[in-house]
Scaffold this motif. Sequence first.
Motif, mmCIF file in Angstrom:
data_model
loop_
_atom_site.group_PDB
_atom_site.id
_atom_site.type_symbol
_atom_site.label_atom_id
_atom_site.label_comp_id
_atom_site.label_asym_id
_atom_site.label_seq_id
_atom_site.Cartn_x
_atom_site.Cartn_y
_atom_site.Cartn_z
ATOM 1 N N TYR A 180 0.848 -1.195 0.000
ATOM 2 C CA TYR A 180 0.000 0.000 0.000
ATOM 3 C C TYR A 180 0.877 1.236 0.000
ATOM 4 O O TYR A 180 1.878 1.289 0.697
ATOM 5 C CB TYR A 180 -0.893 0.052 1.246
ATOM 6 C CG TYR A 180 -1.873 -1.086 1.368
ATOM 7 C CD1 TYR A 180 -2.848 -1.294 0.410
ATOM 8 C CD2 TYR A 180 -1.826 -1.930 2.465
ATOM 9 C CE1 TYR A 180 -3.757 -2.339 0.534
ATOM 10 C CE2 TYR A 180 -2.732 -2.969 2.606
ATOM 11 C CZ TYR A 180 -3.691 -3.167 1.636
ATOM 12 O OH TYR A 180 -4.578 -4.181 1.772
ATOM 13 N N ASP A 230 -8.031 6.862 10.618
ATOM 14 C CA ASP A 230 -8.707 6.737 9.333
ATOM 15 C C ASP A 230 -7.999 5.850 8.311
ATOM 16 O O ASP A 230 -8.576 4.902 7.819
ATOM 17 C CB ASP A 230 -8.950 8.114 8.718
ATOM 18 C CG ASP A 230 -9.892 8.953 9.558
ATOM 19 O OD1 ASP A 230 -10.682 8.366 10.313
ATOM 20 O OD2 ASP A 230 -9.818 10.175 9.478
ATOM 21 N N ASP A 231 -6.762 6.147 7.963
ATOM 22 C CA ASP A 231 -6.113 5.430 6.871
ATOM 23 C C ASP A 231 -5.855 3.965 7.169
ATOM 24 O O ASP A 231 -6.234 3.097 6.399
ATOM 25 C CB ASP A 231 -4.805 6.109 6.474
ATOM 26 C CG ASP A 231 -5.033 7.428 5.764
ATOM 27 O OD1 ASP A 231 -4.074 8.176 5.627
ATOM 28 O OD2 ASP A 231 -6.166 7.701 5.349
ATOM 29 N N TRP A 232 -5.208 3.662 8.264
ATOM 30 C CA TRP A 232 -4.860 2.269 8.524
ATOM 31 C C TRP A 232 -6.075 1.411 8.799
ATOM 32 O O TRP A 232 -6.094 0.233 8.493
ATOM 33 C CB TRP A 232 -3.826 2.141 9.645
ATOM 34 C CG TRP A 232 -4.308 2.545 11.013
ATOM 35 C CD1 TRP A 232 -4.177 3.767 11.592
ATOM 36 C CD2 TRP A 232 -5.007 1.733 11.960
ATOM 37 N NE1 TRP A 232 -4.741 3.773 12.840
ATOM 38 C CE2 TRP A 232 -5.258 2.525 13.088
ATOM 39 C CE3 TRP A 232 -5.440 0.409 11.962
ATOM 40 C CZ2 TRP A 232 -5.929 2.052 14.206
ATOM 41 C CZ3 TRP A 232 -6.105 -0.071 13.076
ATOM 42 C CH2 TRP A 232 -6.343 0.761 14.181
ATOM 43 N N SER A 233 -7.120 2.007 9.345
ATOM 44 C CA SER A 233 -8.286 1.207 9.701
ATOM 45 C C SER A 233 -9.044 0.709 8.470
ATOM 46 O O SER A 233 -9.791 -0.267 8.560
ATOM 47 C CB SER A 233 -9.213 1.984 10.631
ATOM 48 O OG SER A 233 -9.772 3.091 9.964
ATOM 49 N N THR A 234 -8.830 1.322 7.326
ATOM 50 C CA THR A 234 -9.504 0.857 6.111
ATOM 51 C C THR A 234 -8.958 -0.489 5.645
ATOM 52 O O THR A 234 -9.599 -1.160 4.846
ATOM 53 C CB THR A 234 -9.370 1.879 4.965
ATOM 54 O OG1 THR A 234 -7.999 2.057 4.659
ATOM 55 C CG2 THR A 234 -10.013 3.205 5.320
ATOM 56 N N TYR A 235 -7.797 -0.894 6.153
ATOM 57 C CA TYR A 235 -7.181 -2.152 5.733
ATOM 58 C C TYR A 235 -7.459 -3.309 6.698
ATOM 59 O O TYR A 235 -6.961 -4.413 6.504
ATOM 60 C CB TYR A 235 -5.675 -1.968 5.574
ATOM 61 C CG TYR A 235 -5.342 -0.888 4.573
ATOM 62 C CD1 TYR A 235 -5.629 -1.044 3.221
ATOM 63 C CD2 TYR A 235 -4.781 0.309 4.986
ATOM 64 C CE1 TYR A 235 -5.359 -0.045 2.309
ATOM 65 C CE2 TYR A 235 -4.496 1.319 4.073
ATOM 66 C CZ TYR A 235 -4.793 1.124 2.739
ATOM 67 O OH TYR A 235 -4.515 2.114 1.837
ATOM 68 N N HIS A 286 -9.554 -6.278 8.184
ATOM 69 C CA HIS A 286 -10.583 -7.177 7.656
ATOM 70 C C HIS A 286 -11.921 -6.844 8.320
ATOM 71 O O HIS A 286 -11.987 -6.622 9.535
ATOM 72 C CB HIS A 286 -10.188 -8.632 7.939
ATOM 73 C CG HIS A 286 -11.050 -9.603 7.217
ATOM 74 N ND1 HIS A 286 -12.303 -9.966 7.664
ATOM 75 C CD2 HIS A 286 -10.844 -10.278 6.054
ATOM 76 C CE1 HIS A 286 -12.841 -10.828 6.822
ATOM 77 N NE2 HIS A 286 -11.968 -11.040 5.834
ATOM 78 N N PRO A 287 -12.988 -6.827 7.537
ATOM 79 C CA PRO A 287 -14.312 -6.470 8.093
ATOM 80 C C PRO A 287 -14.724 -7.296 9.300
ATOM 81 O O PRO A 287 -15.374 -6.776 10.215
ATOM 82 C CB PRO A 287 -15.270 -6.695 6.915
ATOM 83 C CG PRO A 287 -14.412 -6.550 5.700
ATOM 84 C CD PRO A 287 -13.047 -7.058 6.091
ATOM 85 N N LYS A 328 -12.725 -5.664 12.275
ATOM 86 C CA LYS A 328 -12.679 -4.211 12.438
ATOM 87 C C LYS A 328 -13.334 -3.705 13.723
ATOM 88 O O LYS A 328 -12.763 -2.871 14.432
ATOM 89 C CB LYS A 328 -13.295 -3.509 11.234
ATOM 90 C CG LYS A 328 -13.048 -2.020 11.251
ATOM 91 C CD LYS A 328 -13.327 -1.394 9.916
ATOM 92 C CE LYS A 328 -12.878 0.044 9.940
ATOM 93 N NZ LYS A 328 -12.845 0.618 8.617
ATOM 94 N N LYS A 329 -14.502 -4.207 14.060
ATOM 95 C CA LYS A 329 -15.209 -3.709 15.251
ATOM 96 C C LYS A 329 -14.357 -3.901 16.503
ATOM 97 O O LYS A 329 -14.185 -2.982 17.305
ATOM 98 C CB LYS A 329 -16.553 -4.410 15.397
ATOM 99 C CG LYS A 329 -17.381 -3.908 16.556
ATOM 100 C CD LYS A 329 -18.728 -4.606 16.612
ATOM 101 C CE LYS A 329 -19.538 -4.117 17.794
ATOM 102 N NZ LYS A 329 -20.835 -4.794 17.877
ATOM 103 N N MET A 338 -11.020 -1.685 16.424
ATOM 104 C CA MET A 338 -11.279 -0.267 16.680
ATOM 105 C C MET A 338 -11.698 -0.043 18.128
ATOM 106 O O MET A 338 -11.342 0.969 18.729
ATOM 107 C CB MET A 338 -12.339 0.272 15.711
ATOM 108 C CG MET A 338 -11.864 0.288 14.257
ATOM 109 S SD MET A 338 -10.255 1.074 13.991
ATOM 110 C CE MET A 338 -10.622 2.765 14.412
#
Length: 93
Positions: A55, A65-70, A72-73, A76-77, A80
């Motif tokens: 990336y 913001d940026d790193w959290s987009t990568y 896995h769904p 993620k919860k 975070m």
Amino acid sequence: DEKLKYENIGKKKVLTEIEDNFKIMFNSSSDVLFDSDLVADTVMINDAYEKEFGYKRTKNMTAADDWSTYIHPDDKKEVMKDYHRMIKSTEIE
């Protein structure tokens, strides 16, 4: 005061040298390293980030913001939740 002026110049020089040495060490590592400034909400990521993950890093990535987009769904919860808990914590883990 002239003495104070020279003391400040000396302190700035030392700080600059420390920052320069940090950047050299930070970017010399083959491990992925990052340094978060939680007040400014920015993250500094070393050169290994692009090599390891493929990336492109942005100059001023935001901490959340940026790193959290990568992430896995499915993860993620929880990730975070832990991230925000650690930011609010006063304890060192």
